[in-house]
Design a protein around this motif. Structure first.
Motif, PDB file in Angstrom:
ATOM      1  N   GLN A 135       0.819  -1.212   0.000  1.00  0.00           N
ATOM      2  CA  GLN A 135       0.000   0.000   0.000  1.00  0.00           C
ATOM      3  C   GLN A 135       0.853   1.263   0.000  1.00  0.00           C
ATOM      4  O   GLN A 135       0.478   2.276  -0.602  1.00  0.00           O
ATOM      5  CB  GLN A 135      -0.958  -0.017   1.186  1.00  0.00           C
ATOM      6  CG  GLN A 135      -2.028  -1.103   1.053  1.00  0.00           C
ATOM      7  CD  GLN A 135      -3.126  -0.958   2.074  1.00  0.00           C
ATOM      8  OE1 GLN A 135      -3.988  -0.089   1.969  1.00  0.00           O
ATOM      9  NE2 GLN A 135      -3.087  -1.801   3.088  1.00  0.00           N
ATOM     10  N   GLU A 142      -3.548  -8.553   3.595  1.00  0.00           N
ATOM     11  CA  GLU A 142      -4.401  -8.314   4.766  1.00  0.00           C
ATOM     12  C   GLU A 142      -5.459  -9.395   4.956  1.00  0.00           C
ATOM     13  O   GLU A 142      -5.807  -9.753   6.082  1.00  0.00           O
ATOM     14  CB  GLU A 142      -5.079  -6.939   4.632  1.00  0.00           C
ATOM     15  CG  GLU A 142      -4.176  -5.756   4.896  1.00  0.00           C
ATOM     16  CD  GLU A 142      -3.278  -5.394   3.719  1.00  0.00           C
ATOM     17  OE1 GLU A 142      -2.503  -4.436   3.831  1.00  0.00           O
ATOM     18  OE2 GLU A 142      -3.365  -6.072   2.657  1.00  0.00           O
ATOM     19  N   VAL A 143      -5.973  -9.931   3.845  1.00  0.00           N
ATOM     20  CA  VAL A 143      -7.032 -10.933   3.949  1.00  0.00           C
ATOM     21  C   VAL A 143      -6.563 -12.177   4.706  1.00  0.00           C
ATOM     22  O   VAL A 143      -7.362 -12.857   5.357  1.00  0.00           O
ATOM     23  CB  VAL A 143      -7.553 -11.306   2.539  1.00  0.00           C
ATOM     24  CG1 VAL A 143      -6.519 -12.106   1.748  1.00  0.00           C
ATOM     25  CG2 VAL A 143      -8.871 -12.051   2.624  1.00  0.00           C
ATOM     26  N   LEU A 181      -8.380  -9.338   7.728  1.00  0.00           N
ATOM     27  CA  LEU A 181      -8.534  -7.888   7.678  1.00  0.00           C
ATOM     28  C   LEU A 181      -8.742  -7.427   6.234  1.00  0.00           C
ATOM     29  O   LEU A 181      -8.672  -8.219   5.294  1.00  0.00           O
ATOM     30  CB  LEU A 181      -7.286  -7.209   8.263  1.00  0.00           C
ATOM     31  CG  LEU A 181      -6.960  -7.551   9.710  1.00  0.00           C
ATOM     32  CD1 LEU A 181      -5.610  -6.964  10.093  1.00  0.00           C
ATOM     33  CD2 LEU A 181      -8.049  -7.026  10.642  1.00  0.00           C
ATOM     34  N   VAL A 182      -9.001  -6.123   6.078  1.00  0.00           N
ATOM     35  CA  VAL A 182      -9.096  -5.518   4.746  1.00  0.00           C
ATOM     36  C   VAL A 182      -7.960  -4.514   4.586  1.00  0.00           C
ATOM     37  O   VAL A 182      -7.452  -3.972   5.578  1.00  0.00           O
ATOM     38  CB  VAL A 182     -10.449  -4.813   4.530  1.00  0.00           C
ATOM     39  CG1 VAL A 182     -11.597  -5.786   4.747  1.00  0.00           C
ATOM     40  CG2 VAL A 182     -10.597  -3.586   5.435  1.00  0.00           C
ATOM     41  N   PRO A 183      -7.522  -4.237   3.359  1.00  0.00           N
ATOM     42  CA  PRO A 183      -6.545  -3.167   3.151  1.00  0.00           C
ATOM     43  C   PRO A 183      -7.196  -1.828   3.503  1.00  0.00           C
ATOM     44  O   PRO A 183      -8.226  -1.472   2.922  1.00  0.00           O
ATOM     45  CB  PRO A 183      -6.231  -3.256   1.646  1.00  0.00           C
ATOM     46  CG  PRO A 183      -6.750  -4.594   1.211  1.00  0.00           C
ATOM     47  CD  PRO A 183      -7.903  -4.908   2.117  1.00  0.00           C
ATOM     48  N   ASP A 184      -6.605  -1.090   4.432  1.00  0.00           N
ATOM     49  CA  ASP A 184      -7.263   0.127   4.922  1.00  0.00           C
ATOM     50  C   ASP A 184      -6.334   1.332   4.943  1.00  0.00           C
ATOM     51  O   ASP A 184      -6.616   2.321   5.625  1.00  0.00           O
ATOM     52  CB  ASP A 184      -7.838  -0.110   6.328  1.00  0.00           C
ATOM     53  CG  ASP A 184      -6.751  -0.364   7.368  1.00  0.00           C
ATOM     54  OD1 ASP A 184      -5.614  -0.670   6.976  1.00  0.00           O
ATOM     55  OD2 ASP A 184      -7.051  -0.255   8.572  1.00  0.00           O
ATOM     56  N   THR A 210      -6.808   0.550  -1.743  1.00  0.00           N
ATOM     57  CA  THR A 210      -7.765  -0.146  -2.611  1.00  0.00           C
ATOM     58  C   THR A 210      -8.144   0.681  -3.833  1.00  0.00           C
ATOM     59  O   THR A 210      -8.191   0.153  -4.948  1.00  0.00           O
ATOM     60  CB  THR A 210      -9.030  -0.543  -1.829  1.00  0.00           C
ATOM     61  OG1 THR A 210      -9.604   0.624  -1.216  1.00  0.00           O
ATOM     62  CG2 THR A 210      -8.699  -1.565  -0.754  1.00  0.00           C
ATOM     63  N   LEU A 232      -9.757  -7.183  -7.226  1.00  0.00           N
ATOM     64  CA  LEU A 232     -10.477  -8.106  -6.349  1.00  0.00           C
ATOM     65  C   LEU A 232      -9.699  -9.407  -6.192  1.00  0.00           C
ATOM     66  O   LEU A 232      -9.542  -9.923  -5.070  1.00  0.00           O
ATOM     67  CB  LEU A 232     -11.868  -8.382  -6.902  1.00  0.00           C
ATOM     68  CG  LEU A 232     -12.701  -9.407  -6.131  1.00  0.00           C
ATOM     69  CD1 LEU A 232     -12.929  -8.959  -4.692  1.00  0.00           C
ATOM     70  CD2 LEU A 232     -14.030  -9.655  -6.843  1.00  0.00           C
ATOM     71  N   CYS A 256      -6.589  -8.817  -3.952  1.00  0.00           N
ATOM     72  CA  CYS A 256      -6.893  -8.566  -2.539  1.00  0.00           C
ATOM     73  C   CYS A 256      -7.555  -9.758  -1.866  1.00  0.00           C
ATOM     74  O   CYS A 256      -7.306 -10.039  -0.689  1.00  0.00           O
ATOM     75  CB  CYS A 256      -7.794  -7.344  -2.408  1.00  0.00           C
ATOM     76  SG  CYS A 256      -7.022  -5.781  -2.854  1.00  0.00           S
ATOM     77  N   ALA A 257      -8.420 -10.469  -2.587  1.00  0.00           N
ATOM     78  CA  ALA A 257      -9.181 -11.556  -1.974  1.00  0.00           C
ATOM     79  C   ALA A 257      -8.366 -12.833  -1.826  1.00  0.00           C
ATOM     80  O   ALA A 257      -8.693 -13.681  -0.989  1.00  0.00           O
ATOM     81  CB  ALA A 257     -10.450 -11.832  -2.780  1.00  0.00           C
ATOM     82  N   GLY A 270      -4.770 -12.645  -1.587  1.00  0.00           N
ATOM     83  CA  GLY A 270      -3.550 -12.326  -0.848  1.00  0.00           C
ATOM     84  C   GLY A 270      -2.299 -12.922  -1.465  1.00  0.00           C
ATOM     85  O   GLY A 270      -1.251 -12.961  -0.824  1.00  0.00           O
TER      86      GLY A 270
END
Length: 254
Positions: free
Chosen positions: A123, A143-144, A148-151, A155, A168, A171-172, A174
């Motif tokens: 990030q 993060e998944v 967790l979510v990328p925060d 994103t 998607l 991120c989903a 990882g």
């Protein structure tokens, strides 16, 4: 030179360099580092035009320091989970500020990425306008895997660069990607042999500084907002920017 916990800022004329300086833990990040990064943004000299972000040692950043996050002190998962909802969200907003200042319209930010850029490290690279990757770079939005979510403002930047479906999938799952795949997906500005990373960043920085600062600032604003404007709005923005440039060059601007 300005230092903070695990991070330092060096400044030479129009170039500032932010270095993550915890090589013994692959530059794993902590809330204290994020607070220091936010402080750097407030104290950045006005003459700075390019900010280079790099990691000391063999990695850019292995992500969040889990030894801190899994403890019980300030900034830990346990502490954040006990806060009232709005206070927790406000705390995360402060963390995000350590990343979003690299989007500032008056600078161009360049990530020099070698080795791991995982989670918060990925990030941080995404927060920069441009990314120069060494061939040994390995990127992951992990993060998944922690539930967790990328925060950290990553994103939206990822979707802008690779599109919704690919973002998607990244991120989903990882999963990790190498520099060659990152290049194919549009995440890399350049991919270079690891030994040539520093030289490539210097060359890119010199090219960015070779032209008018005011013109570059206008161009960045035009491009940064293009995806969210209609064609007519974008053409109007181009006209208005060019009028400002013409008047400035002629000495008739405000």
């Amino acid at each position: 030179m300005t230092t903070g916990p695990g991070v330092r800022l060096d400044h030479s004329g129009p170039v500032a360099t932010v270095t993550l300086s915890r090589p013994d833990v692959l530059n794993a990040q902590t809330p204290d580092m994020w607070r220091a990064l936010s402080d750097f943004s407030r104290n950045l000299p006005g003459e700075v035009r390019v900010v280079v972000v790099r990691g000391e040692g063999r990695a850019f950043s292995a992500g969040l320091d889990l030894s801190v996050a899994n403890a019980s002190g300030p900034g830990s998962f346990a502490e954040l989970a006990t806060l009232p909802e709005q206070e927790c969200a406000d705390r995360i907003a402060a963390f995000q500020a350590a990343f979003t200042w690299l989007h500032r319209p008056d600078i161009i930010s360049v990530a020099a990425v070698q080795g791991h850029a995982i989670g918060a490290g990925f990030q941080l690279a995404l927060a920069c306008d441009l990314r120069v990757l060494a061939e040994d770079a390995r990127l992951s939005m992990a993060e998944v895997t922690l539930g967790l979510v990328p925060d950290l403002a990553g994103t939206g930047r990822l979707v802008d660069l690779v599109g919704y479906a690919r973002a998607l999938e990244i991120c989903a799952t990882g999963r990790r990607m190498d520099a060659a795949e990152a290049d194919r997906l549009g995440l890399a500005t350049l991919v270079v042999p690891t030994a040539e990373l520093d030289g490539a960043v210097r060359d890119l920085t010199a090219a960015l500084l070779a032209n008018s600062r005011d013109a570059v600032v206008e161009i960045k604003a035009l491009l940064a907002g293009a995806a969210r404007r209609t064609p007519e709005q974008q053409q109007r923005a181009e006209r208005e920017a060019q009028v400002r440039r013409l008047r400035d060059l002629a000495g008739t601007g405000e």
